[in-house]
Enzyme design. Sequence first.
Site: not given
Length: 134
Positions: A51-53
């Site tokens: 749930g991120h980059a």
Amino acid sequence: MTLDEVKIIQLPKILDERGNLSFFENEKHIPFAIRRSYWIYDVPGGEVRGGHAYKTLQEFIVALSGSFDVVLNDGKEAKTFTLNRSYFGLYVPKQIWRHMENFSTNSLALIVADKAYDANDYIRDYDSFVKNKN
Ligand code: TYD
């Protein structure tokens, strides 16, 4: 980076009646030099990781055991990659939003990365990720 840069990479597989063997080497099988390895395991049913980059980090993800889905999104489109064989891995370049889900019981995800852990390299706000991409 777009989903065009994402790659499923088939790894060498040495078949042997004593048990099979697979491997990968820096820059030969994966497109970067490894600085860090980590693994995700004992994931309770239904849980979602990620749930991120990352601003600069590249990763390569292998399902050493069991299966799970890696959902990637470049700000324009999303694509789901199911990993369920230990001789296939997923190359994820920088600046791609990701999460991992549908972990099977006893699944084991090995992730190798080209940099040490750095909390400042994370992009955790999806709206600003999309805004930056476009
Ligand atoms: P995080 O990357 O947020 O997990 P996920 O994306 O799979 O949900 O990391 C979870 C925690 O673990 C966070 O507190 C940072 C820590 N961590 C490290 O210390 N070193 C590492 O190499 C990684 C990947 C995480």
